[in-house]
Design a protein around this motif. Structure first.
Motif, PDB file in Angstrom:
ATOM      1  N   SER A 199     -12.667   3.905  -6.482  1.00  0.00           N
ATOM      2  CA  SER A 199     -11.909   4.972  -5.844  1.00  0.00           C
ATOM      3  C   SER A 199     -12.745   6.322  -6.630  1.00  0.00           C
ATOM      4  CB  SER A 199     -10.367   4.997  -5.445  1.00  0.00           C
ATOM      5  OG  SER A 199      -9.516   4.157  -4.912  1.00  0.00           O
ATOM      6  N   GLY A 229      -8.546   0.659  -1.584  1.00  0.00           N
ATOM      7  CA  GLY A 229      -7.358   1.507  -0.992  1.00  0.00           C
ATOM      8  C   GLY A 229      -8.174   2.930  -0.665  1.00  0.00           C
ATOM      9  N   LYS A 230      -8.279   3.514   0.268  1.00  0.00           N
ATOM     10  CA  LYS A 230      -8.975   4.219   1.392  1.00  0.00           C
ATOM     11  C   LYS A 230      -8.454   6.286  -0.076  1.00  0.00           C
ATOM     12  CE  LYS A 230      -8.734   2.361   5.004  1.00  0.00           C
ATOM     13  NZ  LYS A 230      -8.087   1.979   6.660  1.00  0.00           N
ATOM     14  N   LYS A 232      -0.167  15.481   6.786  1.00  0.00           N
ATOM     15  CA  LYS A 232       0.000  14.439   5.938  1.00  0.00           C
ATOM     16  C   LYS A 232       0.614  14.975   4.244  1.00  0.00           C
ATOM     17  CE  LYS A 232      -1.482   9.615   6.751  1.00  0.00           C
ATOM     18  NZ  LYS A 232      -2.242   8.807   5.661  1.00  0.00           N
ATOM     19  N   TYR A 242      -8.601  10.073   1.112  1.00  0.00           N
ATOM     20  CA  TYR A 242      -8.495  10.452   2.510  1.00  0.00           C
ATOM     21  C   TYR A 242      -8.893  12.284   2.262  1.00  0.00           C
ATOM     22  CZ  TYR A 242      -5.388   6.847   3.839  1.00  0.00           C
ATOM     23  OH  TYR A 242      -4.832   5.448   4.269  1.00  0.00           O
ATOM     24  N   ARG A 281      -3.136   0.163  -3.393  1.00  0.00           N
ATOM     25  CA  ARG A 281      -2.803  -0.926  -3.421  1.00  0.00           C
ATOM     26  C   ARG A 281      -2.661  -2.231  -4.373  1.00  0.00           C
ATOM     27  NH1 ARG A 281      -7.535  -3.550  -1.689  1.00  0.00           N
ATOM     28  NH2 ARG A 281      -5.655  -4.970   0.721  1.00  0.00           N
ATOM     29  N   THR A 304       0.506  -1.292   0.024  1.00  0.00           N
ATOM     30  CA  THR A 304       0.137   0.059   0.120  1.00  0.00           C
ATOM     31  C   THR A 304       1.023   1.444  -0.011  1.00  0.00           C
ATOM     32  OG1 THR A 304      -1.538  -1.264   1.502  1.00  0.00           O
ATOM     33  CG2 THR A 304      -2.408   1.134   1.263  1.00  0.00           C
ATOM     34  N   VAL A 305       0.382   2.276  -0.891  1.00  0.00           N
ATOM     35  CA  VAL A 305       1.601   3.796  -1.208  1.00  0.00           C
ATOM     36  C   VAL A 305       0.325   4.670  -1.162  1.00  0.00           C
ATOM     37  CG1 VAL A 305       2.992   4.269  -2.441  1.00  0.00           C
ATOM     38  CG2 VAL A 305       2.850   2.612  -2.694  1.00  0.00           C
ATOM     39  N   THR A 306       1.178   4.936   0.166  1.00  0.00           N
ATOM     40  CA  THR A 306      -0.103   6.236   0.244  1.00  0.00           C
ATOM     41  C   THR A 306       0.401   7.316  -0.560  1.00  0.00           C
ATOM     42  OG1 THR A 306      -0.690   5.787   2.573  1.00  0.00           O
ATOM     43  CG2 THR A 306      -1.479   8.535   1.314  1.00  0.00           C
ATOM     44  N   LYS A 307      -0.546   8.256  -1.435  1.00  0.00           N
ATOM     45  CA  LYS A 307       0.119   9.515  -2.828  1.00  0.00           C
ATOM     46  C   LYS A 307      -0.945  10.934  -2.927  1.00  0.00           C
ATOM     47  CE  LYS A 307       2.750   6.613  -6.699  1.00  0.00           C
ATOM     48  NZ  LYS A 307       2.808   6.048  -7.703  1.00  0.00           N
ATOM     49  N   ASP A 363      -4.728   5.814  -1.274  1.00  0.00           N
ATOM     50  CA  ASP A 363      -3.780   4.352  -0.876  1.00  0.00           C
ATOM     51  C   ASP A 363      -4.386   4.104  -2.424  1.00  0.00           C
ATOM     52  OD1 ASP A 363      -3.208   4.892   1.643  1.00  0.00           O
ATOM     53  OD2 ASP A 363      -4.664   3.660   2.525  1.00  0.00           O
TER      54      ASP A 363
END
Ligand SMILES: [Zn+2]
Length: 409
Positions: free
Chosen positions: A167, A208-209, A404, A211, A198, A141-144, A196
């Motif tokens: 998403s 993926g969430k 973030k 945000y 995935r 999982t990478v938050t971008k 996120d």
């Protein structure tokens, strides 16, 4: 002669060394997906004793089990408890069910249910319950922070910056309550999404969430959305909100949810009855809920029944202005009386297990012209505003998201 034997000995030693190396190196190689499957199945149980079934179009777990000669009461018992762990509305054609039966095929001993390559639901079946274990294969999982400009549809533009469809759809649903895209969206409008992403075996997968979303345009104006995550799982409150914590989903016109957390245990339609163990029509939806959970009117209306009634146990029926009747059954307590006007979101009772029921749950029915129809026709969308306590939680979560975002500046 001696030289020949030495050469032979040398060869044997070389071969032994080679085998040793292969043996050491092999376990460190990343196993392929099919190898993982084989490894999992091979654990303790001989591979050939597992029955492997794939859910066909319009198929059900009932059908797959019945096909294998399992007695209906056993199917009823196992599928009913299965619904406690898996929301049955997520079962799709192509999902895999693996079964291990007793030698006489009268009972299920173990089950494995696979919906996506990254997640296995493992069940050990005992005479009175299911023991559940979730096995999650490693997902990266990478938050971008994704930035882009509108070109063509928003859906395409979001896809172009690397968001999965699921998403993108969530973002579009939320923004559509703020922006009239047909009239006001212009090429070169700017958007940003913190989400996120995935990956499984290098491929982007859904789940993926999201945000944060911002959208800026000359005609569309400036809009920001923040994720709020309610602590209870499957909460209808989890989603995108405005900066002030106000809901952005179409709240006014939509039909509400009968519970705060929605997990379908048993769908509308033909099923193997959990009490009688035979095929029967299920005239509503069973939602998972603990004893005493509040249940809400999904729309304004007038209470037309509020008492104990045979197999339904304690039930409430509400007639709505459009003529539809909704039903909340098996309640432990009734909080309204006949003739009372109720509004959407009002508590009408508490979840229980009265009447013909095998445990606490909400049976929710929908009647049109005297006939029970599938409540999913209602398309429930509306949720209530966050309470003061939830709002405080929202603002804490929002601050974390803003922190973030600072990291990307
Ligand atoms: Zn039911």
């Amino acid at each position: 002669m001696f030289t020949g034997r030495n050469i032979l000995l040398g060869l044997v030693i070389l071969i032994l060394i080679a085998f040793t190396f292969l043996g050491v190196i092999n376990p460190h190689r990343k196993p392929s997906k099919s190898q993982i499957d084989t490894l999992l199945v091979a654990q303790a149980i001989p591979k050939d004793e597992w029955i492997v079934e794939v859910v066909p179009p319009n198929g059900s777990l009932y059908g797959l089990m019945e096909k294998n000669g399992i007695p209906l009461p056993e199917i009823a018992r196992v599928t009913f408890q299965f619904g406690d762990f898996i929301d049955v509305t997520t079962i799709q054609p192509g999902d895999t069910l693996k079964l291990k039966l007793t030698d006489d095929k009268q009972r299920i001993m173990k089950m494995s249910f696979i919906q996506e390559p990254t997640l296995r639901h493992l069940f050990t079946v005992t005479p009175d319950s299911l023991i559940y274990k979730e096995e999650q294969l490693p997902v990266k999982t990478v938050t971008k922070l994704l930035k882009g400009n509108l070109s063509g549809t928003l859906s395409n533009s979001l896809k172009e910056v690397g968001l999965p469809l699921q998403s993108a759809q969530q973002i579009i649903n939320a923004l559509e309550t703020k922006i009239n895209f047909r009239r006001n969206a212009k090429t070169e409008d700017e958007f940003q999404v913190l989400a996120d992403l995935r990956y499984f075996e290098g491929k982007l997968i859904p789940g993926g969430k999201v945000y944060y979303v911002s959208y800026k345009g000359k005609s569309a104006g400036s809009h920001e959305l923040f994720r709020y995550e309610d602590p209870s799982p499957k909460s209808v409150l989890t989603g995108l909100y405005g900066p002030d914590g106000k809901i952005v989903r179409s709240s006014g016109s939509g039909v509400g949810f009968p519970l705060a957390s929605m997990h379908v245990r048993s769908k509308f339609g033909r099923r193997i009855d959990p009490v009688y163990g035979g095929w029967a029509m299920h005239q509503g939806i069973d939602y998972k809920a603990a004893m005493g959970t509040k249940t809400y009117a999904v729309a304004d209306g007038t209470v037309i029944a509020a008492s104990y009634s045979g197999g339904w146990g304690n039930q409430v029926r509400i007639r709505h202005p459009n003529g539809l009747i909704t039903q909340h059954a098996h309640l432990s307590a009734i909080k309204v009386r006949v003739g009372q006007k109720v509004s959407k979101g009002q508590v009408v009772g508490l979840v229980g297990s009265t009447g013909k029921s095998t445990g606490p749950h909400l049976h929710f029915g929908l009647m049109k012209n005297g006939v029970w129809i599938n409540p999913t026709n209602l398309n429930m969308v509306a949720t209530r505003e966050l309470t003061v306590i939830e709002l405080k939680d929202f603002h804490q979560q929002k601050q974390k998201i803003l922190d973030k975002l600072q990291q990307y500046k």
